[in-house]
Design a protein around this motif. Structure first.
Motif, PDB file in Angstrom:
ATOM      1  N   LEU A 151       0.826  -1.208   0.000  1.00 45.70           N
ATOM      2  CA  LEU A 151       0.000   0.000   0.000  1.00 45.70           C
ATOM      3  C   LEU A 151       0.862   1.260   0.000  1.00 45.70           C
ATOM      4  O   LEU A 151       0.575   2.217  -0.738  1.00 45.70           O
ATOM      5  N   TYR A 159       0.634   3.633  -3.341  1.00 44.93           N
ATOM      6  CA  TYR A 159       0.031   4.948  -3.141  1.00 44.93           C
ATOM      7  C   TYR A 159       1.053   6.067  -3.262  1.00 44.93           C
ATOM      8  O   TYR A 159       0.700   7.180  -3.665  1.00 44.93           O
ATOM      9  N   THR A 160       2.291   5.781  -2.941  1.00 42.08           N
ATOM     10  CA  THR A 160       3.341   6.783  -3.174  1.00 42.08           C
ATOM     11  C   THR A 160       3.552   7.009  -4.663  1.00 42.08           C
ATOM     12  O   THR A 160       3.707   8.155  -5.119  1.00 42.08           O
ATOM     13  N   LEU A 187      -5.692   8.907   0.051  1.00 39.47           N
ATOM     14  CA  LEU A 187      -4.845   7.721  -0.021  1.00 39.47           C
ATOM     15  C   LEU A 187      -4.019   7.556   1.249  1.00 39.47           C
ATOM     16  O   LEU A 187      -3.881   6.450   1.787  1.00 39.47           O
TER      17      LEU A 187
END
Length: 237
Positions: free
Chosen positions: A49, A53-54, A85
């Motif tokens: 995640l 998301y980065t 996010l």
């Protein structure tokens, strides 16, 4: 977990026996299995995640081809997506961490420490960790609803409470008005056609009557003479 579970009767302080079901991890394989579940269902998903998301956040901030509307609104929407996010990742970590930490604490510390901790405090902590663990499965729609206006609008439309229902209602009202207008126009055309046909038939009848009268006048004049014939002529005219 079934292989690690034991069913036995334990003696209480008053000398009675009660059936108990215990999950014991006091050997190499049960401890390895518990550590494996922590790594697979907590550490690896958290790492995935964070990485994905980065990448999404960097792509949103650096890609200039994604442009809809003014620059201020675009920057605002991108920050909103990044905040959402980050909140999802943080809530995932916050909800699963207590249960995993409690599991590790039970595996590491001796049994005497857990007994000294107290049964009431132990079960209070256990129930809190379980509630947080289950909350992770239901918190994402709540977060999307709090942080995304589009998600709220879509959810309201799905429940039949959003602007889509009002728009549909207005459209149906307009359709009904148009239908009534067409119906009234059709009725007016119908009566206009029949009235015109009626007037034409009246005109035809009047013309035929006039023709008959014009034919009858000479007959009356031939039979009746003098003033009587003139009166008959005037009456027919």
């Amino acid at each position: 977990m079934l292989l690690m579970t034991t069913y036995e009767e334990e003696e209480t302080k008053d000398g009675t026996y009660i059936p108990t079901c215990n999950t014991v991890a006091n050997s190499f394989w049960p401890i390895s299995f518990v550590l494996f579940t922590i790594v697979v269902f907590f550490v690896i998903p958290l790492f995935i995640l964070v990485v994905l998301y980065t990448v999404i956040a960097r792509h949103l901030m650096t890609n200039s081809t994604i442009s809809r509307g003014s620059s201020n609104n675009l920057l605002k929407y991108r920050k909103q997506v990044m905040l959402m996010l980050g909140t999802v990742v943080f809530c995932f970590f916050l909800c699963l961490l207590p249960f995993r930490a409690l599991t590790l604490w039970i595996l590491v510390v001796p049994i005497k420490v857990i007994v000294d901790f107290g049964i009431e405090r132990y079960f209070t902590l256990l129930y809190f960790c379980r509630v947080m663990f289950y909350l992770n499965s239901a918190i994402n729609p709540i977060l999307y609803n709090l942080m995304s206006t589009k998600f709220r609008e879509g959810f309201l439309r799905l429940c039949g409470l959003g602007p889509h229902r009002k728009k549909k209602k207005k459209t149906s009202e307009k359709t009904g008005t148009t239908g009534s207008t067409n119906c009234s126009s059709n009725h007016s055309d119908f009566w206009r056609r029949h009235s015109s046909n009626k007037s034409n038939s009246v005109k035809t009848l009047s013309n035929n009557t006039a023709a008959e009268k014009q034919v009858k006048v000479p007959l009356q004049t031939t039979v009746v003479s003098g003033s009587v014939a003139r009166k008959k002529q005037e009456s027919y005219v």
